[in-house]
Scaffold this active site. Sequence first.
Site, mmCIF file in Angstrom:
data_model
loop_
_atom_site.group_PDB
_atom_site.id
_atom_site.type_symbol
_atom_site.label_atom_id
_atom_site.label_comp_id
_atom_site.label_asym_id
_atom_site.label_seq_id
_atom_site.Cartn_x
_atom_site.Cartn_y
_atom_site.Cartn_z
ATOM 1 N N LYS A 106 16.410 8.617 -14.146
ATOM 2 C CA LYS A 106 15.606 7.436 -14.265
ATOM 3 C C LYS A 106 14.119 7.763 -14.010
ATOM 4 O O LYS A 106 13.618 7.754 -12.848
ATOM 5 C CB LYS A 106 16.167 6.485 -13.142
ATOM 6 C CG LYS A 106 15.644 4.901 -13.521
ATOM 7 C CD LYS A 106 16.492 4.017 -12.832
ATOM 8 C CE LYS A 106 15.904 2.736 -12.629
ATOM 9 N NZ LYS A 106 16.040 1.914 -13.967
ATOM 10 N N ARG A 124 21.817 9.025 -7.814
ATOM 11 C CA ARG A 124 21.079 8.902 -8.897
ATOM 12 C C ARG A 124 19.648 9.437 -8.955
ATOM 13 O O ARG A 124 18.977 10.283 -9.760
ATOM 14 C CB ARG A 124 21.101 7.706 -9.888
ATOM 15 C CG ARG A 124 20.739 7.694 -11.387
ATOM 16 C CD ARG A 124 21.138 6.428 -11.897
ATOM 17 N NE ARG A 124 20.616 5.434 -11.570
ATOM 18 C CZ ARG A 124 20.763 4.080 -12.012
ATOM 19 N NH1 ARG A 124 21.590 3.821 -12.873
ATOM 20 N NH2 ARG A 124 20.090 3.104 -11.584
ATOM 21 N N GLU A 131 21.612 2.597 -25.774
ATOM 22 C CA GLU A 131 21.314 1.608 -24.874
ATOM 23 C C GLU A 131 20.699 0.451 -25.274
ATOM 24 O O GLU A 131 20.239 0.379 -26.711
ATOM 25 C CB GLU A 131 20.562 2.335 -23.919
ATOM 26 C CG GLU A 131 21.016 3.419 -23.168
ATOM 27 C CD GLU A 131 20.622 3.580 -21.738
ATOM 28 O OE1 GLU A 131 20.577 2.713 -20.664
ATOM 29 O OE2 GLU A 131 19.529 4.550 -21.612
HETATM 30 C C1 LIG Z 1 17.570 2.475 -19.392
HETATM 31 C C2 LIG Z 1 18.473 1.995 -18.455
HETATM 32 N N1 LIG Z 1 19.662 1.885 -18.662
HETATM 33 C C3 LIG Z 1 20.621 1.225 -18.125
HETATM 34 C C4 LIG Z 1 20.085 0.423 -16.799
HETATM 35 C C5 LIG Z 1 21.125 -0.273 -15.859
HETATM 36 O O1 LIG Z 1 21.554 0.531 -14.918
HETATM 37 P P1 LIG Z 1 21.891 -0.038 -13.566
HETATM 38 O O2 LIG Z 1 23.046 -0.635 -13.886
HETATM 39 O O3 LIG Z 1 22.144 1.062 -12.836
HETATM 40 O O4 LIG Z 1 20.721 -0.814 -13.076
HETATM 41 C C6 LIG Z 1 18.964 0.671 -16.250
HETATM 42 C C7 LIG Z 1 18.366 -0.168 -15.126
HETATM 43 O O5 LIG Z 1 18.325 0.518 -14.345
HETATM 44 C C8 LIG Z 1 17.989 1.221 -17.114
HETATM 45 O O6 LIG Z 1 16.519 1.413 -16.892
#
Ligand SMILES: Cc1ncc(COP(=O)(O)O)c(C=O)c1O
Length: 337
Positions: free
Chosen positions: A183, A80, A219
């Site tokens: 991200k 990612r 989200e």
């Molecule tokens: C916008 C967003 N959505 C979802 C997640 C959850 O992702 P992960 O399960 O990879 O931590 C995160 C955190 O990283 C995030 O910042």
Amino acid sequence: MNQVDWGALGFDYYKTDWNVRFYYKDGKWSEMEVTEDEYIRMHMSASCLHYGLELFEGLKAFRGVDGKVRLFRVGDNARRLRASAERLCLPVPTMEMIVEGCKEVVRRNERHVPPYGTGASLYLRPVMFGTKVGLGVKPSDEAMLIIYCSPVGAYFKEGIKPIKVALDREQDRAAPRGTGDVKVGGNYAASIYSGHHAHELGYSNVLYLDAKEHKYIEECGAANFFGIKNNTYVTPKSPSILPSITNMSLRQLAADFGMKVEEREVPVEELTTFEECGACGTAAVISPIGTIFDMQTGVRYDYGQEVGAQSMRLYAGLQDIQYGRAEDTHGWTTVVL
Ligand SMILES: Cc1ncc(COP(=O)(O)O)c(C=O)c1O
């Protein structure tokens, strides 16, 4: 550090001993540098400071019941990170650099990995940014990747408790063809205003809708959303949400537990049909949602003040793998120490 009250730790920066760094310049990456320095020296005209050429990751290492320290799905976080770098036209680090960098940070900071049984873990934060000096908006062919860590406490100190979230139609997090699926810091800058407003009103998080039609759930703050009904795990599919690694894991576990899994558009009206709802991410694994309040229509959705049985089973299933209590049949963990 020997007197750390692991149980009292929150989610905050905590100074550890070492961090690792890679520099990209003249068309190539440097070797890994290991340093105790918490600061960086940067030119005031570096591209990351002006045009948001910055991205990051978040993952955890857990000390297991057997005393071993495991990184959870480090390869997926590395993939990612690479996708985020590509999207910002930044130099893309190799998988090996990221994975080896994470392992080195855990090894070098072993004394900061919280003991088993405290609910605490070691959070790793890879962060990367363009350092090219200039004034124009263009790709940066100079960059820096830093990986550091902080011990963080159990998310729920007195047992896993449902949260209250605010559905906000007046603020969007990310546009359909924007950067919501990677991200990058800009997404968080865009969401800070609505998140702050929701906090002031007493909500833990904002539930965002799709930015084009405001019809579908996206989200929940910095976490993905899921709903459960009729033995089915339902989670939004959208080009503007971050592909959560926790959500990927929960989808797999749900299937392992004999549940149906649906990744698809989730219209707001469907909120009335869920038996359980939750937000999922690295920080909390699952935050069960007790109440969703629609700030513009005044409609309230209630899911009870106790965590639901299926959410709890998924939560426990994932933590069992992370803490080495259950066999890691999907190869998600990497033993580092
Ligand atoms: C916008 C967003 N959505 C979802 C997640 C959850 O992702 P992960 O399960 O990879 O931590 C995160 C955190 O990283 C995030 O910042």
